[in-house]
Design an enzyme around this catalytic site. Structure first.
Site, short mmCIF file in Angstrom:
data_model
loop_
_atom_site.label_atom_id
_atom_site.label_comp_id
_atom_site.label_asym_id
_atom_site.label_seq_id
_atom_site.Cartn_x
_atom_site.Cartn_y
_atom_site.Cartn_z
N CYS A 120 8.84 2.71 -1.25
CA CYS A 120 8.44 1.45 -1.88
C CYS A 120 8.70 1.51 -3.39
CB CYS A 120 6.96 1.19 -1.59
SG CYS A 120 6.38 -0.44 -2.13
N CYS A 121 8.31 2.61 -4.03
CA CYS A 121 8.56 2.77 -5.47
C CYS A 121 10.06 2.83 -5.74
CB CYS A 121 7.91 4.04 -6.00
SG CYS A 121 6.14 3.89 -6.32
N CYS A 202 0.69 -1.02 -9.76
CA CYS A 202 0.70 -2.10 -8.77
C CYS A 202 -0.68 -2.24 -8.11
CB CYS A 202 1.72 -1.78 -7.68
SG CYS A 202 3.42 -1.83 -8.26
N CYS A 205 -1.92 -0.08 -5.08
CA CYS A 205 -1.95 1.37 -5.29
C CYS A 205 -2.82 1.76 -6.49
CB CYS A 205 -0.53 1.91 -5.50
SG CYS A 205 0.58 1.50 -4.15
N CYS A 228 5.13 7.63 -9.87
CA CYS A 228 5.91 6.65 -9.11
C CYS A 228 7.35 7.13 -8.91
CB CYS A 228 5.90 5.30 -9.80
SG CYS A 228 6.63 5.32 -11.45
S1 SF4 Z 1 3.18 1.56 -6.98
FE1 SF4 Z 1 2.70 1.00 -4.83
S2 SF4 Z 1 3.24 -1.17 -4.56
FE2 SF4 Z 1 4.15 -0.46 -6.51
S3 SF4 Z 1 6.22 0.05 -5.97
FE3 SF4 Z 1 5.03 1.97 -5.81
S4 SF4 Z 1 4.25 2.11 -3.70
FE4 SF4 Z 1 5.06 0.00 -4.04
#
Ligand code: SF4
Length: 244
Positions: A120-121, A202, A205, A228
């Site tokens: 996701c990151c 985010c 998280c 991240c």
């Molecule tokens: S901090 Fe969380 S929501 Fe944001 S990009 Fe990374 S995993 Fe995704």
């Protein structure tokens, strides 16, 4: 520098010695002298980035301020971004995820952060910046040594491949010094700061910290993830000084 000429290398050891006791403002001024115009500040509208953006208004207003809009930020962060942008007169560069939101939802699901936060990151944060970096010589950011164990050895200037230098003007500051700077200059704090959020990323998280926790313990709480990936993907410059 003429077309095709490689930029001059920076003696990182000498720079770190010379800047060891320098103020953040002096470090920013040195960075602009050395690398202009190819300098950026990444700012996620946490207090450290906001302090640096404020300092740069006077020292080097042409430094590009870059915000990575993951699509998962708190509404409060986006409102704070707009407020700071208006107050400081910043022409913000906003980077989008590498995949449109609909495609991301279909391929991975909007809850990917819960199943694979690294991926996701990667899609929403790391890769957008990676694609923006070619041509950048100095990347200023707001990391401090006291934020986490993983950040205790941050140097003021760090050298990476492709003649990219990361600059950490607040490396030796504490959260308290950042807060005092904002207070002295009448800069508002992030709206979630008073609700216990010491480090704000985010929304899915990030949670507030409780007494006894360190600043970044509210990030990816309950998992082993502590970064991240933005500050871990670059490869260090070769120790022999060669260009690769
Ligand atoms: S901090 Fe969380 S929501 Fe944001 S990009 Fe990374 S995993 Fe995704």
């Amino acid at each position: 520098m003429s077309a095709g000429t490689q930029p001059a290398r920076v003696d990182v050891e000498a720079a770190n010695r010379n800047l060891a006791d320098a103020t953040p403002e002096a470090i920013l001024a040195w960075t602009w002298r050395e690398f202009q115009p190819n300098v950026i500040l990444t700012c996620s509208f946490q207090h450290d980035g906001v302090v640096l953006a404020h300092m740069l208004r006077e020292i080097a207003p042409d430094v590009r301020v870059v915000f990575i809009n993951t699509g998962f930020h708190f509404a409060e962060t986006l409102a704070y971004r707009d407020e700071i942008r208006r107050r400081f007169g910043i022409a913000l560069v906003e980077l989008d995820p590498i995949m449109p939101r609909g495609e991301f939802a279909t391929l991975h699901g909007l809850d990917l952060y819960a199943r694979d936060p690294d991926l996701c990151c990667h899609i929403n944060k790391v890769e957008p910046l990676k694609r923006y970096l070619p041509g950048v010589r100095a990347w200023i950011n707001g990391r401090r040594r006291d934020q986490a164990d993983s950040r205790q050895s941050i140097r003021i200037i760090e050298a990476f491949q492709n003649d990219l230098y990361k600059v950490n003007p607040l490396a030796s500051w504490t959260a308290r010094e950042t807060f005092y700077y904002m207070d002295r200059h009448g800069i508002p704090t992030h709206p979630l700061f008073d609700k216990g959020y010491a480090s704000i990323g985010c929304a899915p998280c990030t949670r507030p910290v409780v007494p006894g926790e360190s600043e970044r313990d509210g990030r990816w709480a309950g998992s082993n993830k502590v970064e991240c990936g933005l500050h871990t993907f670059l490869e260090a410059a070769p120790a022999d000084g060669s260009r690769r």
